[in-house]
Design a protein around this motif. Structure first.
Motif, PDB file in Angstrom:
ATOM      1  N   PHE A 117     -11.429  10.412   1.816  1.00 13.23           N
ATOM      2  CA  PHE A 117     -11.572   9.570   0.638  1.00 13.23           C
ATOM      3  C   PHE A 117     -11.942  10.283  -0.658  1.00 13.23           C
ATOM      4  O   PHE A 117     -12.009   9.646  -1.710  1.00 13.23           O
ATOM      5  N   GLN A 118     -12.189  11.586  -0.641  1.00 14.09           N
ATOM      6  CA  GLN A 118     -12.500  12.309  -1.881  1.00 14.09           C
ATOM      7  C   GLN A 118     -12.320  13.796  -1.688  1.00 14.09           C
ATOM      8  O   GLN A 118     -12.072  14.263  -0.577  1.00 14.09           O
ATOM      9  N   GLY A 119     -12.431  14.536  -2.790  1.00 14.10           N
ATOM     10  CA  GLY A 119     -12.325  15.985  -2.733  1.00 14.10           C
ATOM     11  C   GLY A 119     -10.885  16.458  -2.662  1.00 14.10           C
ATOM     12  O   GLY A 119      -9.936  15.681  -2.760  1.00 14.10           O
ATOM     13  N   GLY A 120     -10.757  17.768  -2.501  1.00 10.83           N
ATOM     14  CA  GLY A 120      -9.423  18.371  -2.425  1.00 10.83           C
ATOM     15  C   GLY A 120      -9.434  19.535  -1.470  1.00 10.83           C
ATOM     16  O   GLY A 120     -10.202  19.556  -0.502  1.00 10.83           O
ATOM     17  N   ASN A 121      -8.618  20.529  -1.743  1.00 13.93           N
ATOM     18  CA  ASN A 121      -8.530  21.682  -0.848  1.00 13.93           C
ATOM     19  C   ASN A 121      -9.589  22.735  -1.169  1.00 13.93           C
ATOM     20  O   ASN A 121      -9.487  23.885  -0.751  1.00 13.93           O
ATOM     21  N   ASN A 122     -10.633  22.322  -1.911  1.00 14.19           N
ATOM     22  CA  ASN A 122     -11.780  23.204  -2.123  1.00 14.19           C
ATOM     23  C   ASN A 122     -12.755  23.127  -0.956  1.00 14.19           C
ATOM     24  O   ASN A 122     -13.735  23.855  -0.899  1.00 14.19           O
ATOM     25  N   ALA A 123     -12.507  22.205  -0.030  1.00 16.04           N
ATOM     26  CA  ALA A 123     -13.320  22.097   1.185  1.00 16.04           C
ATOM     27  C   ALA A 123     -12.402  22.240   2.384  1.00 16.04           C
ATOM     28  O   ALA A 123     -11.221  21.928   2.304  1.00 16.04           O
ATOM     29  N   GLY A 124     -12.947  22.711   3.484  1.00 18.95           N
ATOM     30  CA  GLY A 124     -12.129  22.851   4.672  1.00 18.95           C
ATOM     31  C   GLY A 124     -12.921  22.574   5.915  1.00 18.95           C
ATOM     32  O   GLY A 124     -14.151  22.511   5.885  1.00 18.95           O
ATOM     33  N   GLN A 183     -17.327  18.093   1.503  1.00 21.66           N
ATOM     34  CA  GLN A 183     -18.553  18.665   0.942  1.00 21.66           C
ATOM     35  C   GLN A 183     -19.795  17.938   1.486  1.00 21.66           C
ATOM     36  O   GLN A 183     -19.781  17.448   2.607  1.00 21.66           O
ATOM     37  N   GLY A 184     -20.859  17.881   0.685  1.00 24.46           N
ATOM     38  CA  GLY A 184     -22.090  17.251   1.137  1.00 24.46           C
ATOM     39  C   GLY A 184     -22.724  16.463   0.011  1.00 24.46           C
ATOM     40  O   GLY A 184     -22.344  16.597  -1.162  1.00 24.46           O
ATOM     41  N   VAL A 185     -23.719  15.651   0.348  1.00 24.17           N
ATOM     42  CA  VAL A 185     -24.339  14.752  -0.622  1.00 24.17           C
ATOM     43  C   VAL A 185     -24.929  15.508  -1.809  1.00 24.17           C
ATOM     44  O   VAL A 185     -24.878  15.045  -2.951  1.00 24.17           O
ATOM     45  N   PHE A 186     -25.475  16.714  -1.565  1.00 24.62           N
ATOM     46  CA  PHE A 186     -26.104  17.434  -2.667  1.00 24.62           C
ATOM     47  C   PHE A 186     -25.117  18.227  -3.507  1.00 24.62           C
ATOM     48  O   PHE A 186     -25.509  19.022  -4.373  1.00 24.62           O
ATOM     49  N   LEU A 187     -23.824  17.972  -3.276  1.00 24.95           N
ATOM     50  CA  LEU A 187     -22.786  18.438  -4.195  1.00 24.95           C
ATOM     51  C   LEU A 187     -22.160  17.256  -4.926  1.00 24.95           C
ATOM     52  O   LEU A 187     -21.186  17.415  -5.669  1.00 24.95           O
ATOM     53  N   ASP A 188     -22.701  16.056  -4.707  1.00 24.53           N
ATOM     54  CA  ASP A 188     -22.189  14.858  -5.369  1.00 24.53           C
ATOM     55  C   ASP A 188     -22.326  14.999  -6.887  1.00 24.53           C
ATOM     56  O   ASP A 188     -23.337  15.485  -7.391  1.00 24.53           O
ATOM     57  N   ILE A 189     -21.301  14.571  -7.621  1.00 19.56           N
ATOM     58  CA  ILE A 189     -21.283  14.738  -9.068  1.00 19.56           C
ATOM     59  C   ILE A 189     -22.438  14.001  -9.751  1.00 19.56           C
ATOM     60  O   ILE A 189     -22.934  14.431 -10.796  1.00 19.56           O
ATOM     61  N   ASP A 190     -22.910  12.905  -9.144  1.00 19.35           N
ATOM     62  CA  ASP A 190     -24.026  12.150  -9.707  1.00 19.35           C
ATOM     63  C   ASP A 190     -25.363  12.496  -9.073  1.00 19.35           C
ATOM     64  O   ASP A 190     -26.384  12.569  -9.760  1.00 19.35           O
ATOM     65  N   HIS A 191     -25.377  12.683  -7.762  1.00 19.64           N
ATOM     66  CA  HIS A 191     -26.631  12.808  -7.028  1.00 19.64           C
ATOM     67  C   HIS A 191     -26.944  14.228  -6.563  1.00 19.64           C
ATOM     68  O   HIS A 191     -27.990  14.462  -5.956  1.00 19.64           O
ATOM     69  N   GLY A 192     -26.064  15.167  -6.849  1.00 21.58           N
ATOM     70  CA  GLY A 192     -26.317  16.553  -6.497  1.00 21.58           C
ATOM     71  C   GLY A 192     -27.150  17.256  -7.565  1.00 21.58           C
ATOM     72  O   GLY A 192     -27.677  16.633  -8.494  1.00 21.58           O
ATOM     73  N   ILE A 193     -27.299  18.569  -7.407  1.00 22.92           N
ATOM     74  CA  ILE A 193     -28.085  19.357  -8.380  1.00 22.92           C
ATOM     75  C   ILE A 193     -27.148  19.778  -9.508  1.00 22.92           C
ATOM     76  O   ILE A 193     -26.498  20.811  -9.455  1.00 22.92           O
ATOM     77  N   TYR A 194     -27.060  18.936 -10.507  1.00 24.93           N
ATOM     78  CA  TYR A 194     -26.150  19.144 -11.629  1.00 24.93           C
ATOM     79  C   TYR A 194     -26.599  20.328 -12.483  1.00 24.93           C
ATOM     80  O   TYR A 194     -27.794  20.471 -12.733  1.00 24.93           O
ATOM     81  N   PRO A 195     -25.713  21.230 -12.921  1.00 27.46           N
ATOM     82  CA  PRO A 195     -24.254  21.180 -12.819  1.00 27.46           C
ATOM     83  C   PRO A 195     -23.667  21.893 -11.599  1.00 27.46           C
ATOM     84  O   PRO A 195     -22.461  22.107 -11.545  1.00 27.46           O
ATOM     85  N   PHE A 196     -24.509  22.271 -10.641  1.00 32.01           N
ATOM     86  CA  PHE A 196     -24.022  23.000  -9.468  1.00 32.01           C
ATOM     87  C   PHE A 196     -23.514  22.007  -8.414  1.00 32.01           C
ATOM     88  O   PHE A 196     -24.081  21.882  -7.324  1.00 32.01           O
ATOM     89  N   VAL A 197     -22.474  21.295  -8.782  1.00 30.03           N
ATOM     90  CA  VAL A 197     -21.966  20.198  -7.964  1.00 30.03           C
ATOM     91  C   VAL A 197     -20.444  20.277  -7.879  1.00 30.03           C
ATOM     92  O   VAL A 197     -19.818  21.070  -8.583  1.00 30.03           O
ATOM     93  N   THR A 198     -19.876  19.453  -7.017  1.00 30.23           N
ATOM     94  CA  THR A 198     -18.429  19.324  -6.987  1.00 30.23           C
ATOM     95  C   THR A 198     -18.025  18.271  -8.014  1.00 30.23           C
ATOM     96  O   THR A 198     -18.861  17.741  -8.750  1.00 30.23           O
ATOM     97  N   SER A 199     -16.756  17.928  -8.089  1.00 24.72           N
ATOM     98  CA  SER A 199     -16.258  17.074  -9.166  1.00 24.72           C
ATOM     99  C   SER A 199     -16.009  15.639  -8.732  1.00 24.72           C
ATOM    100  O   SER A 199     -15.385  14.871  -9.463  1.00 24.72           O
ATOM    101  N   SER A 200     -16.504  15.268  -7.555  1.00 27.89           N
ATOM    102  CA  SER A 200     -16.286  13.916  -7.057  1.00 27.89           C
ATOM    103  C   SER A 200     -17.570  13.389  -6.434  1.00 27.89           C
ATOM    104  O   SER A 200     -18.532  14.121  -6.234  1.00 27.89           O
ATOM    105  N   ASN A 201     -17.577  12.095  -6.132  1.00 22.92           N
ATOM    106  CA  ASN A 201     -18.705  11.481  -5.433  1.00 22.92           C
ATOM    107  C   ASN A 201     -18.528  11.671  -3.938  1.00 22.92           C
ATOM    108  O   ASN A 201     -17.525  11.244  -3.349  1.00 22.92           O
ATOM    109  N   THR A 202     -19.507  12.316  -3.321  1.00 22.18           N
ATOM    110  CA  THR A 202     -19.428  12.640  -1.896  1.00 22.18           C
ATOM    111  C   THR A 202     -20.221  11.663  -1.033  1.00 22.18           C
ATOM    112  O   THR A 202     -20.263  11.811   0.184  1.00 22.18           O
ATOM    113  N   CYS A 203     -20.864  10.692  -1.666  1.00 18.60           N
ATOM    114  CA  CYS A 203     -21.717   9.750  -0.942  1.00 18.60           C
ATOM    115  C   CYS A 203     -20.906   8.665  -0.240  1.00 18.60           C
ATOM    116  O   CYS A 203     -19.712   8.491  -0.482  1.00 18.60           O
ATOM    117  N   ALA A 204     -21.589   7.891   0.599  1.00 17.28           N
ATOM    118  CA  ALA A 204     -20.927   6.871   1.408  1.00 17.28           C
ATOM    119  C   ALA A 204     -20.215   5.830   0.558  1.00 17.28           C
ATOM    120  O   ALA A 204     -19.149   5.328   0.931  1.00 17.28           O
TER     121      ALA A 204
END
Length: 421
Positions: free
Chosen positions: A33-40, A221-242
């Protein structure tokens, strides 16, 4: 059977791929449901190892697999995965792609490289796959969608609007991008190859929900890379939460029933950014070596540290975990004492929650609870009772600290090395 969301609770790389592969057998559809080929994710089946970046691992069970509208897709990478699966004798007939999913274009990758170089010593550590610029274009309404590359005329019309400014901006920084004609030609070919898999996946999922066919939703990815809830700006570009499982697949939130958080038995992260429990000593090196902590996509060495339950409590608060899948527990075997972070010290304060300020996070000092380790090899354990007493105590401590049941325990990379408690 209820619909289930599987998500990473830390900084990604928790072993979601193996869990989705295991659980897929009991579901009719698996949705990314989110992310791209930056995760595997890496799947080990017998003597064979498969590394996928986009396609859910449920494909190995020949389940319906869906790339939802919240995913950003590099068509070249997706077609490479088609080849990997076909060479392995795995059919892709039941793979579907949302017509609304955004497409990563060549200029996205070029621009991301320009941005990262411009940051200098403050680099985020992006994978340079074009993910961030693709999501940026989506939000600024300059994106190209899967339905566009499946229509030659529509693709050209779209690029005639969005590409000229991209080209001028890139050239102003001394870099080059393929021309509009080159992009149209290449991406039209991609569209032709993908077209038979493209559909309204929201409508397809509606049929599954109406028929009470269980669906498994897979996050990247993981919750602490979430664009809103992660450690900004060290985050991914999408929402990773449920909550992103609903938005990124086009199903109502009421159809998400179970939220399974995948917790690595210690903590790792790739790239820059604060990491309160990071170990830059022999134990940290040991965790990385024994756990083979290298990124599936980038090959980059992961930073390693003790389990951080303050981090995990935040994950639980945001996502409402109904159970935990604990992975890589076998990596801790042979360590004399095992530590769990239960709170932080910040100057003269004790903090029991994860703060939002980057400057505060960078100065946090973890407060640990120490538990005795175990020396036994647990990779052949089949039941919870087979585990050493100290190992069981470690699991129970995690449950106590988080108030969530650990229901699945991974003691090795293979499917068979899993305990269902």
């Amino acid at each position: 059977m209820k619909n289930t969301v599987v998500l990473g609770t830390q900084w990604g790389d928790e072993g979601k791929g193996k869990l989705v592969d295991l659980l897929s057998e009991n579901y009719e559809a698996v949705v990314r449901f989110q992310g791209g080929n930056n995760a595997g994710h890496t799947i080990v089946i017998g003597e064979n190892t498969y590394k996928l970046r986009l396609i859910p691992s449920g494909i190995f069970h020949q389940k319906t697999c869906i790339l939802g509208n919240g995913v950003v897709i590099d068509p070249k990478v997706l077609l490479e995965e088609f080849d990997i699966l076909q060479k392995a004798g795995v059919g892709i007939e039941k793979l579907y792609i949302s017509e609304r999913a955004q497409v990563i274009m060549p200029y996205h990758k070029v621009w991301e490289g320009i941005e990262e170089n411009h940051r200098g010593k403050n680099k985020i550590g992006t994978t340079l796959k074009g993910i961030g610029p693709c999501y940026s274009d989506k939000i600024s309404r300059n994106g190209v969608r899967i339905c566009d590359i499946c229509d030659k005329d529509q693709l050209r019309k779209r690029l005639e609007i969005v590409f000229p400014l991209k080209q001028k901006t890139i050239e102003a920084h001394g870099e080059m991008s393929p021309t509009l004609d080159e992009i149209c030609e290449q991406y039209t070919k991609y569209g032709e190859l993908l077209k038979k898999h493209v559909t309204s996946t929201s409508l397809l999922l509606e049929e599954y929900i109406a028929s009470k066919k269980p669906i498994l939703f897979e996050g990247a990815q993981g919750v602490f890379l979430d664009i809103d809830h992660g450690i900004y700006p060290f985050v991914t570009s999408s929402n990773t939460c449920a909550g992103a499982a609903s938005l990124g697949s086009g199903v109502p939130p009421s159809s998400l029933h179970n939220i399974v958080g995948v917790v690595k038995a210690y903590t790792t992260r790739v790239g820059g950014g604060p990491f309160p429990t990071e170990l830059e000593d022999e134990i940290g090196e040991r965790l990385g070596t024994v756990g083979q902590e290298f990124g599936t996509v980038t090959g980059r060495k992961r930073r390693c540290g003790w389990l951080d339950t303050v981090l995990l409590k935040c994950t639980h608060r945001i996502n409402g975990l109904t159970s935990i899948a604990l992975t890589k527990l076998d990596v801790l075997s042979g360590i004399e004492e095992i530590k769990i972070c239960t709170k932080y010290h910040y100057k003269d304060q004790v903090i029991d929650h994860f703060p939002n300020s980057l400057s505060i996070i960078e100065e946090l000092e973890p407060v640990y609870k120490t538990l005795p380790g175990w020396t036994e090899d647990i990779t052949m354990c089949k039941n919870f009772d087979d585990l050493p007493d100290n190992c069981k105590a470690y699991i129970k401590e995690i449950e106590l600290l988080l108030d969530v049941s650990v229901d699945i325990i991974s003691v090795g990379p293979e499917r068979s090395q899993t305990i269902f408690k």
